[in-house]
Design a protein around this motif. Structure first.
Motif, PDB file in Angstrom:
ATOM      1  N   ARG A 169      73.108  43.394  37.108  1.00 23.08           N
ATOM      2  CA  ARG A 169      72.345  44.123  38.124  1.00 23.08           C
ATOM      3  C   ARG A 169      70.856  44.110  37.799  1.00 23.08           C
ATOM      4  O   ARG A 169      70.017  43.916  38.667  1.00 23.08           O
ATOM      5  CB  ARG A 169      72.859  45.562  38.169  1.00 23.08           C
ATOM      6  N   ARG A 170      70.551  44.287  36.492  1.00 21.16           N
ATOM      7  CA  ARG A 170      69.141  44.294  36.098  1.00 21.16           C
ATOM      8  C   ARG A 170      68.516  42.918  36.310  1.00 21.16           C
ATOM      9  O   ARG A 170      67.355  42.799  36.708  1.00 21.16           O
ATOM     10  CB  ARG A 170      69.015  44.707  34.634  1.00 21.16           C
ATOM     11  N   LEU A 171      69.300  41.862  36.065  1.00 24.98           N
ATOM     12  CA  LEU A 171      68.769  40.516  36.254  1.00 24.98           C
ATOM     13  C   LEU A 171      68.503  40.223  37.722  1.00 24.98           C
ATOM     14  O   LEU A 171      67.620  39.448  38.065  1.00 24.98           O
ATOM     15  CB  LEU A 171      69.762  39.474  35.716  1.00 24.98           C
ATOM     16  N   LEU A 172      69.292  40.860  38.600  1.00 25.53           N
ATOM     17  CA  LEU A 172      69.159  40.578  40.029  1.00 25.53           C
ATOM     18  C   LEU A 172      68.048  41.374  40.686  1.00 25.53           C
ATOM     19  O   LEU A 172      67.731  41.146  41.847  1.00 25.53           O
ATOM     20  CB  LEU A 172      70.481  40.881  40.735  1.00 25.53           C
ATOM     21  N   MET A 173      67.466  42.336  39.961  1.00 27.13           N
ATOM     22  CA  MET A 173      66.389  43.139  40.565  1.00 27.13           C
ATOM     23  C   MET A 173      65.202  42.251  40.880  1.00 27.13           C
ATOM     24  O   MET A 173      64.912  41.292  40.162  1.00 27.13           O
ATOM     25  CB  MET A 173      65.952  44.238  39.599  1.00 27.13           C
ATOM     26  N   ALA A 174      64.508  42.593  41.961  1.00 31.96           N
ATOM     27  CA  ALA A 174      63.372  41.768  42.378  1.00 31.96           C
ATOM     28  C   ALA A 174      62.310  41.737  41.283  1.00 31.96           C
ATOM     29  O   ALA A 174      61.700  40.707  41.018  1.00 31.96           O
ATOM     30  CB  ALA A 174      62.787  42.311  43.669  1.00 31.96           C
ATOM     31  N   ARG A 175      62.098  42.868  40.638  1.00 30.45           N
ATOM     32  CA  ARG A 175      61.145  42.898  39.523  1.00 30.45           C
ATOM     33  C   ARG A 175      61.947  43.239  38.282  1.00 30.45           C
ATOM     34  O   ARG A 175      61.898  44.359  37.787  1.00 30.45           O
ATOM     35  CB  ARG A 175      60.059  43.921  39.805  1.00 30.45           C
ATOM     36  N   SER A 176      62.683  42.236  37.774  1.00 33.28           N
ATOM     37  CA  SER A 176      63.623  42.520  36.692  1.00 33.28           C
ATOM     38  C   SER A 176      62.903  42.948  35.427  1.00 33.28           C
ATOM     39  O   SER A 176      63.443  43.672  34.610  1.00 33.28           O
ATOM     40  CB  SER A 176      64.504  41.313  36.420  1.00 33.28           C
ATOM     41  N   ARG A 177      61.638  42.497  35.250  1.00 33.82           N
ATOM     42  CA  ARG A 177      60.946  42.840  34.020  1.00 33.82           C
ATOM     43  C   ARG A 177      60.492  44.297  34.033  1.00 33.82           C
ATOM     44  O   ARG A 177      60.750  45.046  33.092  1.00 33.82           O
ATOM     45  CB  ARG A 177      59.744  41.929  33.836  1.00 33.82           C
ATOM     46  N   GLU A 178      59.867  44.709  35.123  1.00 28.48           N
ATOM     47  CA  GLU A 178      59.327  46.070  35.157  1.00 28.48           C
ATOM     48  C   GLU A 178      60.433  47.097  35.328  1.00 28.48           C
ATOM     49  O   GLU A 178      60.484  48.104  34.631  1.00 28.48           O
ATOM     50  CB  GLU A 178      58.302  46.220  36.298  1.00 28.48           C
ATOM     51  N   GLU A 179      61.342  46.835  36.274  1.00 32.57           N
ATOM     52  CA  GLU A 179      62.353  47.846  36.583  1.00 32.57           C
ATOM     53  C   GLU A 179      63.568  47.729  35.668  1.00 32.57           C
ATOM     54  O   GLU A 179      64.108  48.715  35.204  1.00 32.57           O
ATOM     55  CB  GLU A 179      62.797  47.701  38.044  1.00 32.57           C
TER      56      GLU A 179
END
Lengths: 247, 293
Positions: A169-179
């Motif tokens: 889920r974290r990898l799929l976030m649009a801003r995976s680095r910040e969020e």
């Protein structure tokens, strides 16, 4: 994300502090995964995790690292073909669960005469179109509105790695680095490794590359980030170590 | 019955292709084990072994029973293995799979038939009373190479185990509680360990130690060698699969011996550490009723 007053840890059945529930003049309140509305006016968590509220979108949900994937519409998943029937494929999203279905015509440019032929065991990248608790999920490899594949379809070569649902889920976030706090893939790319990835919400990551060593390095980076729950700084160290070992 | 989940075609191909280039998914060398770790419980005879993500728990226990009629001077010793759905959903309770049958058979041959435990020392009153020692093996999680991990766990549990001390006076058998007399270790003769090789390639020309689950699923054959640190082989099992050249098997056996020496030294070290940990007051030497063999 840090656990604090604004983002507390909740257990199933806990009462939620009313001050944490976002209020908005126009939009209705949207409840995400892990929360349940019990009429008339109670909201209780159904899983253990961190309560997150988004005041702009007037939504709230529970962030948790669950062990079992439950399909929900619009999720991008990596599935494994089990067998093919007259006009659809049976696809496994997670082992030992009932399979999802993928119509054979749900591929880009597929007609009755030109449909892709997939052997049992082949991997596909697909989107969930229909999912509810009483029926098997349905998948598609083509966008319904544009008729284009948009990156979906059969995955050839490469290797699929299993990761936790939280990391997927974290990898799929649009801003995976910040969020999401995952930077390994960018860091590895920055070190000059050429590879492509497809992240499935069902906890599988496909990595493809010309070089076998690169795929193994990416797989190890993902696995160690996941198992060690590494922060961004530790991920940098990990990538440096992996690159050193490769040479 | 749920069938074991097959790896995808991509995974199959990739694992084999990587092996052709002498690479493994976790960047290990071909003859390297994953980190092996053993921890002992608070009770005597409980050993938990982890080999990478494979984890096995073994528990030894003893009770007084009647010996078998045809072996009045021997005690009873049995090993019970269980692969529960906890290890993998493809295992079912009370319906042994082939893996489980092979595992119990190999443990039987390695530990029981090789005479690692001196069953004659379990006899209390000839033909009437003897100790029955039982080891329960539980596979907690299955990520390949369950056989080696289980064998290590069984040997560790038995060597860690202490049975209650007994005495016979005037035909009356007394079993002492740990508070009355310090429990005594079993009569242990040698420590056999299993080393499993997996073979890959058309003619099984590539050999790997300690295969993970993904590797086990694509191998063409395997060979389990059981031996102790003196190089005495208890059994070699090469059950089906692609035929392997004799020279490769010989090399495998030679490497297996070095691995077993490492296992042996590691287990000795861990047992010594555990004895030290239990011996808080430093008086265990005085309390023990055991004589040197």
């Amino acid at each position: 994300m840090e656990v604090d007053q604004q983002h507390p840890l909740v257990l199933p059945g806990d009462t939620i502090d009313p001050s944490l529930i976002p209020t908005h003049k126009k939009q209705p309140l949207r409840l995400g995964p892990g929360l349940r509305h019990i009429p008339p006016n109670a909201i209780i968590p159904t899983v253990a995790g961190q309560l997150i509220a988004d005041h702009k979108k007037n939504s709230m949900w529970v962030e948790y690292n669950g062990g079992r994937y439950i399909p929900s519409p619009n999720d991008l998943v990596i599935g494994q073909i089990v067998r093919s029937a007259a006009d659809l494929y049976y696809v496994n999203l997670t082992p030992y669960t009932s399979s999802a279905t993928l119509p054979q015509l749900a591929f880009e440019g597929a007609t009755k005469k030109t449909r892709p032929i997939l052997a049992p065991g082949a991997l596909i990248y697909a989107r969930v179109t229909l999912a509810n608790r009483h029926m098997d999920a349905e998948l598609e490899c083509v966008s319904g509105s544009t008729g284009k594949a948009e990156g979906l379809g059969p995955l050839t070569g490469g290797m699929a790695f299993d990761v936790s649902l939280g990391l997927a889920r974290r990898l799929l976030m649009a801003r995976s680095r910040e969020e999401g706090g995952v930077e390994v893939l960018e860091l590895l790319g920055g070190e000059g490794l050429a590879f492509e990835t497809a992240v499935g919400r069902n906890g599988r990551v496909w990595v493809g590359s010309e070089s076998t060593k690169t795929v193994i390095a990416v797989g190890r980076a993902l696995r160690e980030t996941d198992e060690g729950d590494l922060g961004v700084e530790q991920q940098r160290k990990l990538v440096k170590r992996l690159i050193r070992e490769m040479r | 019955m749920p069938r074991e989940a097959e790896p995808s075609l991509n995974e199959r191909q990739f694992v084999l292709q990587a092996l052709q280039e002498n690479l493994r998914l976790d960047s290990r060398e071909a003859d390297r084990y994953r980190p092996l770790e053993v921890t002992f419980g608070d009770e005597y005879g409980v050993a938990k072994v982890s080999l990478g993500k494979t984890r096995v728990l073994a528990k030894a226990s003893a009770e007084v029973t009647v010996p078998y009629a045809d072996r009045p001077l021997d005690g009873v010793f049995q090993i019970a293995t269980e692969l529960s759905p906890m290890a993998s959903p493809s295992f079912e309770v009370n319906r042994p799979t082939e893996t489980e049958v092979l595992l119990s058979r190999l443990l039987e041959k390695t530990v029981r038939r090789s005479g690692a435990l001196d069953t004659e020392s379990l006899c209390l009153v000839a033909g009437q009373k003897c100790w029955s020692v039982r080891v329960d093996v539980h596979v907690l999680s299955h990520d390949g190479n369950v056989i080696d991990a289980s064998c290590f766990a069984v040997v560790a549990a038995l060597r860690h185990f202490r049975k209650p001390d007994t005495s016979i006076e005037g035909g009356i058998l007394t079993v002492y509680t740990p508070a009355e007399r310090e429990p005594v270790p079993l009569g242990w003769l040698h420590s056999p360990f299993c080393v499993t090789w997996s073979y890959f390639g058309e003619e099984g020309e590539m050999a790997l130690l300690d295969a993970t689950r993904a590797e086990e699923q694509v191998r063409v054959g395997s060979c389990t060698i059981s031996l102790n640190r003196h190089g005495e082989i208890c059994q070699i099992a090469k059950l089906g699969g692609t035929p392997v050249e004799a020279v490769i098997l010989l090399q495998c056996t030679a490497i297996a011996l070095t691995k077993v020496k490492e296992f042996s030294a590691y287990l000795d070290k861990k047992l010594a550490e555990d004895i030290k940990r239990r011996d808080a007051g430093g008086r265990s030497a005085e309390l023990t009723a055991e004589n040197d063999r």
